[in-house]
Design an enzyme around this catalytic site. Structure first.
Site: not given
Ligand code: MRU
Length: 346
Positions: A45-47, A192, A233, A243
């Protein structure tokens, strides 16, 4: 260094982020469907990490496809990966990059196409780490020495191929000799912050303090926090930022208390096709993420739940957006357009 995702001959290897911090387990995805499942279930996960996984998913899909009817199979692979999560634009960016390359390779054999796509996916992964280090270099001067940074969710090594965006700025500030500690919102409902941000900061020996989400206002008001840094995101053309759910509240509290609110994100997170944040699709996830914590029920059976995974912070709360090509400030419509048009080594 923590590496979140890796291409190996046996498949796409990822650290399982649903099991951290209790277990450090690596899963190997051997098909594009397994990569898609890993994105959907948030094993990864994470963009930016999702963007890398999508590129590798396309490559493994083509590797396993039949040479006959490759175009149709390619479309199906891309469609399946694109259906996993709607908000992080990096997913679509990663797939589009592979699509453009594939379109230029159609005169080649299946084996040659596969080799080129695998090489590209590995490049996407390697570039992501370099991009994050550049974000860190641009962001580190903004961080006051001897200060506490508040962050929300995990925008660290685990949310990228490595090093991180928001936590990349933290790492770069520490590498530059600054004395920094981090307050991490736990980030309900998926935790997270508690599970991932604290784990990776501990891993690097960076002091981390865990707070629950509803404590952020208290600490912002207390004068303890030097700045807030979060990831993103998707960022619309006017600088509105999608985000992790809860970011908006932190941003409002930061402004109320005159604490700078920074967003650290690669240019691949910009979506200049959207005029503002109202157009960003917000993923709604399963109600069990809210009614249960780590599989244990917290709310009565039959509870009605809403679970938007992201919110949109209007640009007026954003002090600056830190990218690998430099720092953008208001008016964002112009500064983001300039960043996107900027040519550089990254
Ligand atoms: O649902 P997730 O854990 O994928 O969400 C992640 C986030 O919101 C992060 O802050 C975002 O992707 C930036 S990661 C460098």
């Amino acid at each position: 260094m923590i590496q979140t995702i890796l291409w190996k001959p046996e498949g796409v290897v990822m650290i399982d982020q649903t099991r951290l911090p209790l277990e450090e387990i690596y899963v190997t995805c051997q098909s594009y469907q397994e990569v898609a499942d890993a994105i959907r279930t948030m094993v990864i996960r994470g963009a930016p990490a999702i963007g890398v996984a999508a590129a590798m998913g396309v490559a493994i899909g083509v590797q396993q496809a039949d040479a006959a009817g490759l175009d149709a199979q390619f479309e199906a692979i891309c469609a399946e990966l694109a259906s996993t999560r709607p908000t992080a634009v990096n997913l679509f960016w990663g797939i589009d990059r592979m699509k453009r390359l594939y379109a230029s390779l159609r005169h080649l054999s299946h084996r040659e196409i596969t080799e080129r796509l695998v090489a590209e996916a590995i490049l996407v992964c390697e570039e992501d780490i370099e991009i994050n280090k550049a974000i860190g270099r641009h962001g580190a001067p903004l961080v006051p020495d001897n200060s506490t940074i508040l962050t929300h969710c995990n925008a660290g090594a685990l949310a990228t191929a490595g090093y991180g965006t928001a936590l990349g700025v933290v790492r770069a500030a520490v590498e530059a000799g600054k004395t920094i500690d981090v307050f991490s919102d736990e980030t309900r409902p998926f935790l997270q912050g508690a599970r991932l941000t604290v784990w990776e900061l501990q891993h690097d020996g960076i002091p981390a303090t865990l707070i629950t989400d509803n404590m952020a206002g208290h600490f912002l008001h207390s004068g303890r926090i030097g700045c807030v840094i979060v990831g993103a995101d998707r960022i619309a053309a006017n600088g509105d930022v999608a985000n992790k759910i809860g970011t908006y509240g932190v941003a409002v509290l930061a402004k109320e208390n005159n604490v700078p609110f920074y967003v650290a994100a690669p240019v691949s997170t910009l979506d200049l096709t959207l005029p503002d944040g109202t157009h960003i699709p917000i993923e709604e996830r399963a109600s069990a993420e809210v009614t249960h914590i780590q599989g244990v029920r917290m709310a009565p059976e039959g509870t009605v739940v809403r679970n938007p995974a992201f919110d949109v912070t209007p640009n007026r709360y954003v002090t600056a957006i830190i990218s690998e090509r430099g720092v953008a400030r208001a008016p964002f419509t112009e500064s983001l357009r300039e960043l996107a048009a900027k040519r550089g080594s990254l």
